[in-house]
Design a protein around this motif. Sequence first.
Motif, mmCIF file in Angstrom:
data_model
loop_
_atom_site.group_PDB
_atom_site.id
_atom_site.type_symbol
_atom_site.label_atom_id
_atom_site.label_comp_id
_atom_site.label_asym_id
_atom_site.label_seq_id
_atom_site.Cartn_x
_atom_site.Cartn_y
_atom_site.Cartn_z
ATOM 1 N N ILE A 77 4.828 4.897 -1.229
ATOM 2 C CA ILE A 77 6.247 4.545 -1.113
ATOM 3 C C ILE A 77 6.833 4.233 -2.486
ATOM 4 O O ILE A 77 7.940 4.666 -2.815
ATOM 5 N N SER A 78 6.087 3.493 -3.314
ATOM 6 C CA SER A 78 6.561 3.176 -4.662
ATOM 7 C C SER A 78 6.761 4.436 -5.488
ATOM 8 O O SER A 78 7.780 4.601 -6.158
ATOM 9 N N LEU A 79 5.794 5.333 -5.428
ATOM 10 C CA LEU A 79 5.899 6.585 -6.168
ATOM 11 C C LEU A 79 7.099 7.398 -5.700
ATOM 12 O O LEU A 79 7.855 7.939 -6.518
ATOM 13 N N SER A 80 7.299 7.466 -4.403
ATOM 14 C CA SER A 80 8.464 8.179 -3.852
ATOM 15 C C SER A 80 9.763 7.540 -4.317
ATOM 16 O O SER A 80 10.727 8.242 -4.650
ATOM 17 N N PHE A 81 9.791 6.208 -4.341
ATOM 18 C CA PHE A 81 10.984 5.492 -4.800
ATOM 19 C C PHE A 81 11.276 5.809 -6.259
ATOM 20 O O PHE A 81 12.424 6.076 -6.627
#
Length: 178
Positions: free
Chosen positions: A117-121
């Motif tokens: 999720i962090s990487l996608s953000f």
Amino acid sequence: MNNSRENSPPIGDPMVDFESAFEDAPFKLSDYRLEDFVTLTLFWALILVVFAQFFSRYVLGSSIGWTEEIARYLLIGVGFFGSIMAARNGSHIMVEFFYHYMPGWQARLLEHLVNLISLSFYIAMAWIAYQLASRTNSLMVSVDLPKSIIYFTVCAAFTLMALRTVQRLYLKYLGRSL
């Protein structure tokens, strides 16, 4: 009575963790990366600009007009480049409370999900910042520089956060540290 027991802090004493945070580790230049030095440079530039603003306003009696705006933009740079350092080290703020009460497999699954999720953000925000920078044509108020510089800086920071996160996860997969 046992004298050593009386002098030691009680179990669960919060001061033990607080004091351990200030233990000196030996300085190694190899522990630092390019974004650390960029952040340090931006921070010192911010200090100098704020000092110039303070000095001109309170000592000379006439404030320098551009210092407030430049200080604001330097603070943005410090915040975002500091976030690259946090992404590299995996030290962004998170709630660790739940990890302690989960079985190991659930904690690892949640950690992978949070990293994804962090990487996608980071990737999404880099794209949005790039789009915003591409559409911004106005100049800064007190300095004749395009405002898009700020947005391109934010875009670069999010891109580097994504790259450092991928690098950290890859090295963790290999069993090495950054």
